[in-house]
Design a protein around this motif. Structure first.
Motif, PDB file in Angstrom:
ATOM      1  N   HIS A 156      31.784  -4.900   3.500  1.00 46.32           N
ATOM      2  CA  HIS A 156      30.522  -4.313   3.926  1.00 46.32           C
ATOM      3  C   HIS A 156      30.799  -3.157   4.881  1.00 46.32           C
ATOM      4  O   HIS A 156      31.758  -3.204   5.666  1.00 46.32           O
ATOM      5  N   MET A 157      29.975  -2.110   4.830  1.00 48.66           N
ATOM      6  CA  MET A 157      30.152  -0.974   5.736  1.00 48.66           C
ATOM      7  C   MET A 157      29.979  -1.397   7.195  1.00 48.66           C
ATOM      8  O   MET A 157      29.228  -2.325   7.506  1.00 48.66           O
ATOM      9  N   ASP A 168      24.081   5.501  10.062  1.00 49.30           N
ATOM     10  CA  ASP A 168      24.295   6.932   9.840  1.00 49.30           C
ATOM     11  C   ASP A 168      23.942   7.289   8.401  1.00 49.30           C
ATOM     12  O   ASP A 168      23.273   8.294   8.125  1.00 49.30           O
ATOM     13  N   ARG A 169      24.403   6.448   7.476  1.00 44.60           N
ATOM     14  CA  ARG A 169      24.102   6.665   6.067  1.00 44.60           C
ATOM     15  C   ARG A 169      22.601   6.502   5.811  1.00 44.60           C
ATOM     16  O   ARG A 169      22.008   7.263   5.041  1.00 44.60           O
ATOM     17  N   ALA A 170      21.997   5.532   6.483  1.00 47.35           N
ATOM     18  CA  ALA A 170      20.570   5.285   6.299  1.00 47.35           C
ATOM     19  C   ALA A 170      19.718   6.447   6.788  1.00 47.35           C
ATOM     20  O   ALA A 170      18.665   6.747   6.209  1.00 47.35           O
ATOM     21  N   VAL A 198      22.070  18.229  -0.438  1.00 46.04           N
ATOM     22  CA  VAL A 198      23.525  18.039  -0.452  1.00 46.04           C
ATOM     23  C   VAL A 198      23.930  17.656   0.977  1.00 46.04           C
ATOM     24  O   VAL A 198      23.777  18.449   1.909  1.00 46.04           O
ATOM     25  N   GLY A 199      24.424  16.430   1.143  1.00 46.37           N
ATOM     26  CA  GLY A 199      24.773  15.962   2.478  1.00 46.37           C
ATOM     27  C   GLY A 199      26.097  15.240   2.495  1.00 46.37           C
ATOM     28  O   GLY A 199      26.869  15.283   1.528  1.00 46.37           O
ATOM     29  N   LYS A 200      26.348  14.540   3.586  1.00 46.90           N
ATOM     30  CA  LYS A 200      27.610  13.816   3.743  1.00 46.90           C
ATOM     31  C   LYS A 200      27.705  12.638   2.786  1.00 46.90           C
ATOM     32  O   LYS A 200      28.761  12.359   2.207  1.00 46.90           O
ATOM     33  N   TYR A 201      26.590  11.924   2.597  1.00 39.95           N
ATOM     34  CA  TYR A 201      26.601  10.699   1.799  1.00 39.95           C
ATOM     35  C   TYR A 201      25.939  10.857   0.431  1.00 39.95           C
ATOM     36  O   TYR A 201      26.262  10.108  -0.492  1.00 39.95           O
ATOM     37  N   PHE A 202      25.004  11.815   0.304  1.00 38.36           N
ATOM     38  CA  PHE A 202      24.203  11.885  -0.913  1.00 38.36           C
ATOM     39  C   PHE A 202      24.048  13.316  -1.417  1.00 38.36           C
ATOM     40  O   PHE A 202      24.021  14.268  -0.639  1.00 38.36           O
TER      41      PHE A 202
END
Length: 455
Positions: free
Chosen positions: A150-151, A158-160, A200-204
């Protein structure tokens, strides 16, 4: 309009309420695999003019205790986990005003998928849907989605944050008046009012254009329950309804004040963010009858309930440690739910609590986990009004001790007393969930203006 309590019944798409022993209660109905079970509850809540009911969820069974699912399954400790969004629709189609929220994870789903599912549900229920945003908890969930682990806690948030940027971005790319529906003129929609997101981002990365028009309430209400420092920061930025756990009124007053200040520091109106602590309501026509009901509920609990559920939320097998053995700093640091861990450390007064401390301080698996309001309609209303006016909250999350009896008692006995005091509405205020929560309907034009200002 005077300030009203936000009452939010706490639902589960499983064999029990969030109280695992509730399925053992002699009055609980056990047709939980049938739509009629949930539709009965929905109609009862709508009779009480309840604004919103919401579903909690996990993406795995709680099978970490002793390393397998035997204890959990034999004891029925949340041993079923159906998809709550499907059940939400069954309830929504049996009602006309009741708002319905459900949980979807930012860790194991893609933003476009979540945006599309919730926007569609919100259209089909004419603006009555809320999204409970979670980052998920443990390795069992990771394993079900093909991950080895799990992260880390803060990384999930941060991802959320970026996940929310994408979901809200898609929801707002259709302007409110984009649909034209002119058959003779062959003008279905105004292309200039349907935008691509091109995120366009860090995660998505997510392009668009989005495929679902806006609902009557703009977009679903955003719900969150983070109580760690990072979780509160996330909730203060995004949430419109925040679920919390308070051990007492004084702690609630302090948290309420601090969190509202955090909301304001994020440039948001604190009055448009509702805070609701979880509680159990046990109400009856007399004090003696209420205490008798409480005794039946308490007798439904089993010791294993707590160990199974604590293992789940902290991502650690509590069967691998002695009951009075203290956890090391390293073990505590690895627990998934930081807010849960921090409450136990605070209220036990120990830097390194034991298994016993986690069980006894948290009250997990019993009604002691949340505040219990027990008594006659008048005495329960007195207690709730004290919290509401302190102020320590804007309403309450109503956990069930048995189904559907808890909800029937609340609607039949408690709600009329709250209505008499002007604390609960006698009629729904509008057609959408936002109207019934007293929240503004967001406009896509405002989102586009804010985006242009940043760019």
């Amino acid at each position: 309009m005077s300030r009203m309590m936000t009452l939010v019944p706490f639902l589960q798409a499983q064999n029990c309420s969030n109280l695992p022993g509730s399925w053992r209660h002699p009055s609980t109905m056990l047709d939980f695999t049938a739509p009629e079970y949930y539709q009965r509850i929905a109609r009862t809540l709508e009779d009480g003019k309840i604004p919103l009911a919401f579903f909690d969820d996990r993406l795995a069974l709680p099978d970490l205790y002793t390393g397998n699912h035997a204890e959990m399954m034999a004891g029925g400790v949340r041993a079923v986990k159906m998809d709550p969004s499907t059940i939400l629709m069954a309830m929504g189609l049996a009602t006309t005003h009741l708002g319905l929220g459900t949980t979807y994870s930012t860790t194991y789903y893609e933003p476009y998928h979540v945006a599309r599912v919730f926007a569609t549900m919100d259209l089909m229920l004419k603006g009555r849907v809320g999204w409970n945003i979670v980052t998920s908890l443990n390795s069992a969930e990771a394993a079900n989605f093909g991950h080895d682990s799990h992260m880390e806690h803060d990384s999930r948030y941060d991802r959320a944050d970026e996940f929310m940027d994408v979901v809200l971005g898609h929801w707002n790319t259709w302007e409110d008046d984009a649909l034209i529906l002119d058959k003779d003129g062959n003008r279905f929609a105004d292309p200039a009012k349907v935008h691509r997101l091109d995120h366009v981002g860090k995660y998505f990365r997510s392009r668009g254009p989005f495929s679902v028009p806006r609902s009557p309430q703009g977009h679903p209400v955003l719900i969150q329950a983070g109580q760690s420092g990072r979780g509160q920061a996330f909730a203060a930025r995004w949430a419109e309804l925040v679920f919390v756990i308070y051990h007492n009124l004084e702690a609630g007053k302090q948290h309420y004040k601090t969190f509202k200040e955090l909301v304001a520091a994020n440039g948001r109106d604190p009055d448009q963010v509702h805070i609701a602590p979880a509680c159990y309501v046990i109400v009856a026509e007399s004090e003696d009858a209420a205490q008798a009901k409480k005794a039946i509920v308490e007798a439904s609990a089993r010791p294993v309930d707590a160990l199974v559920l604590i293992s789940e939320v902290l991502n650690y097998d509590f069967g691998s440690k002695g009951y009075d053995e203290a956890f090391s700093d390293e073990e505590l640091a690895g627990f998934s739910w930081h807010g849960f861990r921090e409450r136990v450390v605070q209220y036990s007064g120990k830097k390194n609590p034991t298994v016993r401390d986690f069980v006894e301080v948290s009250g997990r698996g019993t009604i002691k986990e949340h505040k219990v309001f027990c008594g006659t309609p008048k005495s329960v209303a007195d207690q709730m009004e004290e919290w509401f006016t302190a102020p320590a909250c804007d309403g309450f999350v109503l956990a069930a001790t048995h189904m559907p009896g808890s909800y029937e008692d609340i609607v039949r006995l408690l709600v009329p007393e709250l209505q008499r005091r002007g604390l609960a509405p006698k009629e729904y205020r509008g057609a959408t969930l936002r109207e019934n929560l007293g929240l503004p309907i967001p406009r896509a034009a405002d989102w586009h203006a804010a985006r242009r200002a940043v760019e």
